[in-house]
Design a protein around this motif. Structure first.
Motif, mmCIF file in Angstrom:
data_model
loop_
_atom_site.group_PDB
_atom_site.id
_atom_site.type_symbol
_atom_site.label_atom_id
_atom_site.label_comp_id
_atom_site.label_asym_id
_atom_site.label_seq_id
_atom_site.Cartn_x
_atom_site.Cartn_y
_atom_site.Cartn_z
ATOM 1 N N PHE A 121 0.836 -1.204 0.000
ATOM 2 C CA PHE A 121 0.000 0.000 0.000
ATOM 3 C C PHE A 121 0.877 1.263 0.000
ATOM 4 N N ILE A 122 1.906 1.251 0.826
ATOM 5 C CA ILE A 122 2.793 2.419 0.936
ATOM 6 C C ILE A 122 3.568 2.632 -0.359
ATOM 7 N N LEU A 123 4.135 1.569 -0.904
ATOM 8 C CA LEU A 123 4.932 1.692 -2.125
ATOM 9 C C LEU A 123 4.076 2.145 -3.304
ATOM 10 N N HIS A 124 2.844 1.660 -3.370
ATOM 11 C CA HIS A 124 1.960 2.111 -4.448
ATOM 12 C C HIS A 124 1.652 3.598 -4.287
ATOM 13 N N GLN A 125 1.455 4.026 -3.066
ATOM 14 C CA GLN A 125 1.185 5.441 -2.798
ATOM 15 C C GLN A 125 2.386 6.316 -3.163
ATOM 16 N N LEU A 126 3.589 5.798 -2.964
ATOM 17 C CA LEU A 126 4.809 6.578 -3.211
ATOM 18 C C LEU A 126 5.549 6.103 -4.464
ATOM 19 N N ARG A 127 4.840 5.509 -5.406
ATOM 20 C CA ARG A 127 5.501 4.908 -6.564
ATOM 21 C C ARG A 127 6.257 5.909 -7.420
ATOM 22 N N SER A 128 5.897 7.178 -7.336
ATOM 23 C CA SER A 128 6.629 8.196 -8.116
ATOM 24 C C SER A 128 8.072 8.339 -7.637
ATOM 25 N N ARG A 129 8.367 7.837 -6.425
ATOM 26 C CA ARG A 129 9.735 7.935 -5.882
ATOM 27 C C ARG A 129 10.557 6.676 -6.129
ATOM 28 N N ILE A 130 9.948 5.678 -6.757
ATOM 29 C CA ILE A 130 10.643 4.416 -6.976
ATOM 30 C C ILE A 130 11.366 4.448 -8.312
ATOM 31 N N ALA A 131 12.647 4.120 -8.278
ATOM 32 C CA ALA A 131 13.427 3.950 -9.505
ATOM 33 C C ALA A 131 13.475 2.458 -9.789
ATOM 34 N N GLY A 132 12.652 2.000 -10.709
ATOM 35 C CA GLY A 132 12.616 0.578 -11.006
ATOM 36 C C GLY A 132 11.291 -0.045 -10.621
ATOM 37 N N THR A 133 11.339 -1.295 -10.183
ATOM 38 C CA THR A 133 10.139 -2.087 -9.946
ATOM 39 C C THR A 133 10.244 -2.816 -8.621
ATOM 40 N N VAL A 134 9.109 -2.948 -7.945
ATOM 41 C CA VAL A 134 9.028 -3.784 -6.752
ATOM 42 C C VAL A 134 8.088 -4.943 -7.069
ATOM 43 N N ARG A 135 8.594 -6.152 -6.923
ATOM 44 C CA ARG A 135 7.792 -7.352 -7.155
ATOM 45 C C ARG A 135 7.390 -7.925 -5.795
ATOM 46 N N LEU A 136 6.097 -8.128 -5.598
ATOM 47 C CA LEU A 136 5.561 -8.637 -4.340
ATOM 48 C C LEU A 136 5.210 -10.107 -4.507
ATOM 49 N N VAL A 137 5.773 -10.955 -3.672
ATOM 50 C CA VAL A 137 5.553 -12.389 -3.769
ATOM 51 C C VAL A 137 4.920 -12.885 -2.476
ATOM 52 N N PHE A 138 3.694 -13.393 -2.588
ATOM 53 C CA PHE A 138 2.980 -14.004 -1.462
ATOM 54 C C PHE A 138 2.998 -15.507 -1.702
ATOM 55 N N GLN A 139 3.795 -16.189 -0.930
ATOM 56 C CA GLN A 139 4.143 -17.580 -1.202
ATOM 57 C C GLN A 139 3.371 -18.573 -0.332
ATOM 58 N N PRO A 140 2.871 -19.645 -0.917
ATOM 59 C CA PRO A 140 2.258 -20.696 -0.110
ATOM 60 C C PRO A 140 3.310 -21.616 0.509
ATOM 61 N N ALA A 141 2.877 -22.393 1.498
ATOM 62 C CA ALA A 141 3.557 -23.628 1.908
ATOM 63 C C ALA A 141 5.015 -23.474 2.318
ATOM 64 N N GLU A 142 5.300 -22.544 3.209
ATOM 65 C CA GLU A 142 6.670 -22.503 3.745
ATOM 66 C C GLU A 142 6.891 -23.611 4.753
ATOM 67 N N GLU A 143 5.821 -24.092 5.384
ATOM 68 C CA GLU A 143 5.951 -25.001 6.516
ATOM 69 C C GLU A 143 6.017 -26.483 6.145
ATOM 70 N N LEU A 144 5.890 -26.826 4.883
ATOM 71 C CA LEU A 144 5.782 -28.229 4.519
ATOM 72 C C LEU A 144 6.676 -28.538 3.325
ATOM 73 N N LEU A 145 7.556 -29.528 3.486
ATOM 74 C CA LEU A 145 8.404 -29.939 2.367
ATOM 75 C C LEU A 145 7.538 -30.409 1.205
ATOM 76 N N PRO A 146 7.896 -30.076 -0.036
ATOM 77 C CA PRO A 146 9.127 -29.417 -0.470
ATOM 78 C C PRO A 146 9.099 -27.893 -0.375
ATOM 79 N N GLY A 147 8.036 -27.331 0.184
ATOM 80 C CA GLY A 147 7.935 -25.886 0.347
ATOM 81 C C GLY A 147 7.416 -25.199 -0.900
ATOM 82 N N GLY A 148 6.894 -23.993 -0.699
ATOM 83 C CA GLY A 148 6.317 -23.258 -1.819
ATOM 84 C C GLY A 148 7.285 -22.361 -2.551
ATOM 85 N N ALA A 149 8.477 -22.142 -1.995
ATOM 86 C CA ALA A 149 9.430 -21.237 -2.642
ATOM 87 C C ALA A 149 9.813 -21.745 -4.030
#
Length: 397
Positions: A121-149
């Motif tokens: 929310f903050i980065l979108h509000q201040l996107r005019s100050r960003i040089a480049g791109t921010v990629r947001l990754v919401f990942q499943p299954a960190e707790e279970l092998l083989p993991g979601g990463a």
């Protein structure tokens, strides 16, 4: 440090705190296990789209990737949070406790998700100050092998986009109940352990407990010797400068007071802070179990399920983040972290991309993975704000 950005981000994070706490509580009440985070994923997408972030994609079944493009060209920085809960029955008795029997956010992933939404929310509000791109990754299954990463990486999380380069760095945070609320912790280089699951079956004759001398071997006795012998791997074969842990957490011998069972199952975990030592230890685990069992007239079947790798923070990025944290939060709020023998599948991201995994204090609280874990929600203010500030700092070089 960009003082104007720091000031504006702090103002935005403070204003967002009630909303982030509400989001965290909604997620906390509705935890979902690994690879089943459908409602959580839908909530994340709804919140991102509602904030005006249009580049939102569902990947790897329950994962989400979103993009915030700055006003100027530049690198891509990836920010990651995890979505899944744990198979634990919550005992906090809070009004917003889990509604799902036997499932709880006991590792703070609800905090991670809410904080990354706040940073978005903050980065979108201040996107005019960003040089480049921010990629947001919401990942499943960190707790279970083989993991979601790995699933997210295979789905393109580290690939270049249509209009932006591949990420040059990856950043994630984890709540830490042993640290005071809203403090930040950093460690350059090796930080977290690899994690492998051990499954060992000891087999021999079963029979009457009064006649062990008539059996080729007693698998219960053999299993006991195997458990003790495995500790020699850590105490006598591990390089002293490399921390490691081998623990057997489950023993199943389905006999009776007068019955020796034909087999015994052992289950445990092996943690290492060095990949070379990890590999050599795997062979020693197999040999130790097999030879010890044979010496007691039994046979051992050994399965090692290889888990997450050692997590290694990029030293240069860690120094940049630590300096940014001191400027943003103050020196007294920034801590140097010891080695942490827990494991994290974010390590897969760091194998392929320079990156940083740091900690956010949420204490005092009962420990992670306990039924009464309750983080200090006020930490979401700096959890969201500093992550947004770090993204802008890194992209500005």
């Amino acid at each position: 440090m960009d003082y104007d950005s720091a000031r504006d981000i702090k103002i935005a994070a403070k204003a967002l705190l009630p909303r982030l706490i509400s989001l965290r509580r909604t997620i906390h009440q509705n935890p979902e296990l690994a690879f089943e985070e459908h409602a959580t994923s839908a909530l994340v997408r709804e919140e991102l789209l509602g904030a005006g972030i249009q580049c939102v994609t569902e990947v790897a079944n329950t994962g989400v990737i979103a993009t915030i493009r700055g006003s100027k060209p530049g690198p891509t920085v990836l920010l990651r949070a995890d979505l899944d809960g744990l198979p634990i029955q919550e005992k906090t008795n809070l009004p917003f406790a889990s509604k799902h029997a036997g499932v709880m956010h006991a590792c703070g992933h609800d905090m991670h998700t809410a904080a990354l939404l706040g940073a978005a929310f903050i980065l979108h509000q201040l996107r005019s100050r960003i040089a480049g791109t921010v990629r947001l990754v919401f990942q499943p299954a960190e707790e279970l092998l083989p993991g979601g990463a790995l699933a997210m990486i295979n789905a393109g999380a580290l690939d270049p986009g249509e209009d932006e380069p591949a990420p040059t760095c990856c950043i994630a945070q984890h709540v830490m109940p042993s640290m005071p609320a809203s403090t930040l912790g950093f460690r350059a280089g090796t930080f977290m352990a690899s994690s492998d699951e051990l499954y060992i079956e000891i087999l021999s004759d079963g029979g009457h407990a009064a006649k062990p001398h008539q059996l080729s071997g007693d698998p219960v006795l053999a299993a006991a010797h195997v458990i003790v012998a495995l500790q020699n791997i850590v105490s006598r074969h591990r390089p002293p400068e490399v921390p490691g842990v081998l623990s057997i957490g489950r023993v199943k011998a389905d006999g009776a007071t007068n019955v020796i069972p034909p087999n015994v199952q052992l289950e445990g975990t092996f943690r290492a802070m060095n990949e070379d030592w990890r590999e050599s230890a795997h062979e020693r685990i197999r040999q130790t179990a097999e030879h010890t069992a044979r010496a007691h007239g039994a046979k051992a079947r050994v399965e090692i399920r290889k888990g997450y790798p050692v997590l290694v923070n990029n030293p240069t990025l860690t120094k940049t983040a630590l300096d940014a944290a001191i400027g943003y939060a103050g020196k007294s709020e920034v801590k140097n972290m010891p080695l942490w023998l827990a494991s994290e599948d974010f390590a897969y991201f760091l194998q392929q991309c320079n990156g940083l995994f740091y900690t956010l204090g949420v204490g005092p609280s009962p420990d992670l993975h306990t039924a009464d874990f309750f983080p200090d929600e006020s930490a979401l203010e700096i959890g969201a704000g500093f992550m947004a500030f770090l993204a802008i700092t890194v992209n500005d070089g």
